[in-house]
Design a protein around this motif. Structure first.
Motif, PDB file in Angstrom:
ATOM      1  N   SER A  90       1.557  -1.288  -0.276  1.00 46.57           N
ATOM      2  CA  SER A  90       0.196   0.110   0.178  1.00 46.57           C
ATOM      3  C   SER A  90       0.264   1.496  -0.326  1.00 46.57           C
ATOM      4  N   LEU A 146      -4.109   3.930   2.657  1.00 45.45           N
ATOM      5  CA  LEU A 146      -4.356   2.982   3.414  1.00 45.45           C
ATOM      6  C   LEU A 146      -5.861   3.132   2.640  1.00 45.45           C
ATOM      7  N   ILE A 195      -0.927  -3.861   7.846  1.00 45.13           N
ATOM      8  CA  ILE A 195      -1.720  -2.657   8.262  1.00 45.13           C
ATOM      9  C   ILE A 195      -2.385  -2.720   9.239  1.00 45.13           C
ATOM     10  N   THR A 224      -9.005   2.697   8.488  1.00 47.25           N
ATOM     11  CA  THR A 224      -8.766   3.888   9.214  1.00 47.25           C
ATOM     12  C   THR A 224      -9.748   4.970   9.770  1.00 47.25           C
ATOM     13  N   SER A 269      -8.158  -0.233   3.727  1.00 46.15           N
ATOM     14  CA  SER A 269      -7.855  -0.774   5.044  1.00 46.15           C
ATOM     15  C   SER A 269      -8.976   0.253   5.818  1.00 46.15           C
TER      16      SER A 269
END
Length: 142
Positions: A6, A117, A84, A124, A122
Motif C-alpha cells: 500500500s 491505506l 496494515i 482507517t 483498509s
C-alpha cells in the motif's frame, strides 16, 4: 495485508544540508507535505511542511536555512512486511498521518500515509480517531 503493498515507493530524499527552500519547492511540485532526510545512506530525519512553517519561518529562519536545523530527528517508521492493522494502530498511538517504510535492513523503501491505506480499503477510522485526538507525543519543539 502488508504495508509494502500500500505504500508509495516513489520517494524523493533530501540531505540535512539542503535548504528549506529546496524542500518547500519539492513539496509544492509533488503536492506532498513530508520528505525523508538521509545521510550516508541512512534515514536521519523527516522534514514536513509544518517543520518549515513552525521551526523555520515562525522562528525567523530564512529560506536558505539548512534542513538539519528544522527537521524532525526522532523518526518513527514501520517495516514493509508489517500488517496494515498493526501500522494503523501505531499511527493512531503516535498521532501521525504518514510513516516512512523500511525494509528489514533498515533501508528506506517508501512512505505510507493514511490516504494510501484508505485507498486500499483498509479500516482507517480507528487510526484517524487516534491521530485526531488533542495532544500527544508529536510536538514542534526540539
Amino acid at each position: 495485508m502488508k504495508v509494502g503493498s500500500s505504500m508509495t515507493s516513489d520517494v524523493k530524499i533530501l540531505s540535512p544540508d539542503d535548504t528549506i527552500r529546496a524542500a518547500a519547492e519539492i513539496m509544492s511540485n509533488m503536492d506532498i507535505g513530508l520528505l525523508p532526510v538521509s545521510e550516508n545512506d541512512r534515514l536521519v530525519g523527516m522534514i514536513s511542511d509544518r517543520d518549515i512553517a513552525v521551526r523555520g519561518v515562525a522562528a525567523g529562519k530564512g529560506p536558505n536555512t539548512r534542513i538539519g536545523e528544522v527537521m524532525t530527528y526522532d523518526v518513527k517508521y514501520c517495516f514493509d512486511d508489517q500488517d496494515i492493522d498493526e501500522v494503523l494502530e501505531n499511527m493512531a498511538d503516535l498521532q501521525v498521518r504518514r510513516l516512512p517504510v523500511l525494509d528489514r535492513a533498515k533501508r528506506l523503501i517508501g512512505i505510507v500515509s493514511l490516504g494510501d491505506l484508505a485507498r486500499r480499503g483498509s479500516m482507517t477510522a480507528v487510526a484517524l480517531a487516534g491521530i485526531s485526538r488533542p495532544g500527544g507525543e508529536h510536538t514542534q519543539t526540539q
